[in-house]
Design an enzyme around this catalytic site. Structure first.
Site, PDB file in Angstrom:
ATOM      1  N   HIS A 111     -59.761  53.589  95.082  1.00 32.03           N
ATOM      2  CA  HIS A 111     -59.732  54.990  95.523  1.00 32.03           C
ATOM      3  C   HIS A 111     -59.152  55.865  94.434  1.00 32.03           C
ATOM      4  CE1 HIS A 111     -56.144  52.865  96.957  1.00 32.03           C
ATOM      5  NE2 HIS A 111     -55.460  53.976  96.757  1.00 32.03           N
ATOM      6  N   GLN A 124     -54.668  53.824  91.031  1.00 30.87           N
ATOM      7  CA  GLN A 124     -53.734  52.708  90.860  1.00 30.87           C
ATOM      8  C   GLN A 124     -54.607  51.456  91.058  1.00 30.87           C
ATOM      9  OE1 GLN A 124     -49.602  54.165  91.481  1.00 30.87           O
ATOM     10  NE2 GLN A 124     -50.356  54.427  93.570  1.00 30.87           N
ATOM     11  N   HIS A 165     -57.107  59.156  93.794  1.00 33.92           N
ATOM     12  CA  HIS A 165     -56.263  60.202  94.395  1.00 33.92           C
ATOM     13  C   HIS A 165     -56.663  61.524  93.739  1.00 33.92           C
ATOM     14  CE1 HIS A 165     -53.017  57.583  96.153  1.00 33.92           C
ATOM     15  NE2 HIS A 165     -53.488  56.734  95.249  1.00 33.92           N
ATOM     16  N   HIS A 173     -58.663  48.661  98.074  1.00 29.59           N
ATOM     17  CA  HIS A 173     -60.002  49.257  98.095  1.00 29.59           C
ATOM     18  C   HIS A 173     -59.927  50.386  97.072  1.00 29.59           C
ATOM     19  CE1 HIS A 173     -63.536  50.752 100.847  1.00 29.59           C
ATOM     20  NE2 HIS A 173     -63.672  51.245  99.615  1.00 29.59           N
TER      21      HIS A 173
HETATM   22  P1  AMP Z   1     -52.422  53.463  96.589  1.00 27.82           P
HETATM   23  O1  AMP Z   1     -50.957  53.170  96.669  1.00 27.82           O
HETATM   24  O2  AMP Z   1     -52.842  54.009  95.274  1.00 27.82           O
HETATM   25  O3  AMP Z   1     -53.205  52.245  97.033  1.00 27.82           O
HETATM   26  O4  AMP Z   1     -52.705  54.643  97.621  1.00 27.82           O
HETATM   27  C1  AMP Z   1     -52.948  54.456  98.988  1.00 27.82           C
HETATM   28  C2  AMP Z   1     -53.182  55.823  99.580  1.00 27.82           C
HETATM   29  O5  AMP Z   1     -53.838  55.657 100.807  1.00 27.82           O
HETATM   30  C3  AMP Z   1     -51.907  56.626  99.872  1.00 27.82           C
HETATM   31  O6  AMP Z   1     -52.038  57.950  99.392  1.00 27.82           O
HETATM   32  C4  AMP Z   1     -51.802  56.596 101.383  1.00 27.82           C
HETATM   33  O7  AMP Z   1     -51.162  57.738 101.885  1.00 27.82           O
HETATM   34  C5  AMP Z   1     -53.251  56.503 101.783  1.00 27.82           C
HETATM   35  N1  AMP Z   1     -53.544  55.833 103.050  1.00 27.82           N
HETATM   36  C6  AMP Z   1     -53.150  54.613 103.456  1.00 27.82           C
HETATM   37  N2  AMP Z   1     -53.707  54.281 104.632  1.00 27.82           N
HETATM   38  C7  AMP Z   1     -54.496  55.340 104.967  1.00 27.82           C
HETATM   39  C8  AMP Z   1     -55.339  55.628 106.066  1.00 27.82           C
HETATM   40  N3  AMP Z   1     -55.480  54.769 107.074  1.00 27.82           N
HETATM   41  N4  AMP Z   1     -55.993  56.804 106.094  1.00 27.82           N
HETATM   42  C9  AMP Z   1     -55.856  57.692 105.088  1.00 27.82           C
HETATM   43  N5  AMP Z   1     -55.067  57.478 104.010  1.00 27.82           N
HETATM   44  C10 AMP Z   1     -54.395  56.318 103.960  1.00 27.82           C
END
Ligand code: AMP
Length: 197
Positions: free
Chosen positions: A139, A126, A141, A137
């Site tokens: 990432h 996303q 999934h 940041h």
């Molecule tokens: P997005 O909405 O694509 O930015 O996804 C954020 C992802 O980060 C989600 O799957 C959350 O469950 C995960 N997330 C958020 N904060 C943390 C954290 N501190 N440690 C591990 N996963 C996290």
């Protein structure tokens, strides 16, 4: 409709807090080589956007990327692969970072699909808030998929979006958190770490 059981509730506040970016030591991070040995992981420090990530949550790392277990996984094995450098948007990554990120995702996906006895993988980014990004940041999934894990296969994308909106609310640190405990996440990461030795 998601069939997987909800993750246990626990208080995660003590382990996740807003960090001043200036405290983030690039020198320490870049001191890690492409090796992902346990000892190096123990001394490395990781940031995920504004959040400091406990080493115990990280199960694989390279010079440019790292993989961590999810605070709120949608399905078993739902993990994240990030660049070590704190970059908000995919287009900001260098060629080396982009290449390493996807090679890492490929490796992690392969191992987790097998570990969870799944038969497919969802890879999703996303990229930016309007695309549903809640943590600024980059990432990827990675979600191991099995037949029937969602009633309709593509509902995973709705779930990603809905969950993340909930997440954004719960990341308000004044509110009670409903996330997994560090112990549960560390236990999962310990299992995955064994897959990369
Ligand atoms: P997005 O909405 O694509 O930015 O996804 C954020 C992802 O980060 C989600 O799957 C959350 O469950 C995960 N997330 C958020 N904060 C943390 C954290 N501190 N440690 C591990 N996963 C996290």
């Amino acid at each position: 409709m998601l069939k997987h059981n909800a993750t246990p509730l626990s208080n995660f506040l003590q382990f996740h807090f807003k960090a001043n970016n200036h405290l983030f030591s690039l020198a320490r991070i870049s001191s890690s080589s492409s090796s992902h040995s346990q000892s190096k992981m123990e001394t490395a420090s990781y940031m995920f956007g504004p959040y400091k990530i406990h080493n115990k949550e990280v199960f694989y790392s390279t010079h440019f990327s790292y993989a961590l277990v999810n605070l709120r996984p949608l399905l078993p094995g739902h993990v994240l692969v990030c660049p070590r450098r704190e970059v908000k948007r995919f287009a900001e990554l260098t060629t080396d970072e982009t290449s390493d990120l996807w090679l890492t995702a490929q490796k992690v996906g392969k191992q987790l699909e097998s570990y969870h006895k799944a038969s497919s993988l969802t890879f999703a980014i996303q990229d930016g808030p309007q695309a549903g990004q809640t943590v600024p940041h980059v990432h990827i999934h990675i979600i191991p998929r099995k037949s029937g894990d969602f009633e309709k296969n593509d509902e995973i994308y709705d779930a990603l979006d809905v969950k993340e909106k909930e997440m954004k609310q719960s990341l308000d640190l004044d509110k009670e958190r409903k996330d997994r405990s560090i112990e549960e996440m560390a236990e999962e990461a310990d299992e995955y770490r064994k897959l990369f030795h």
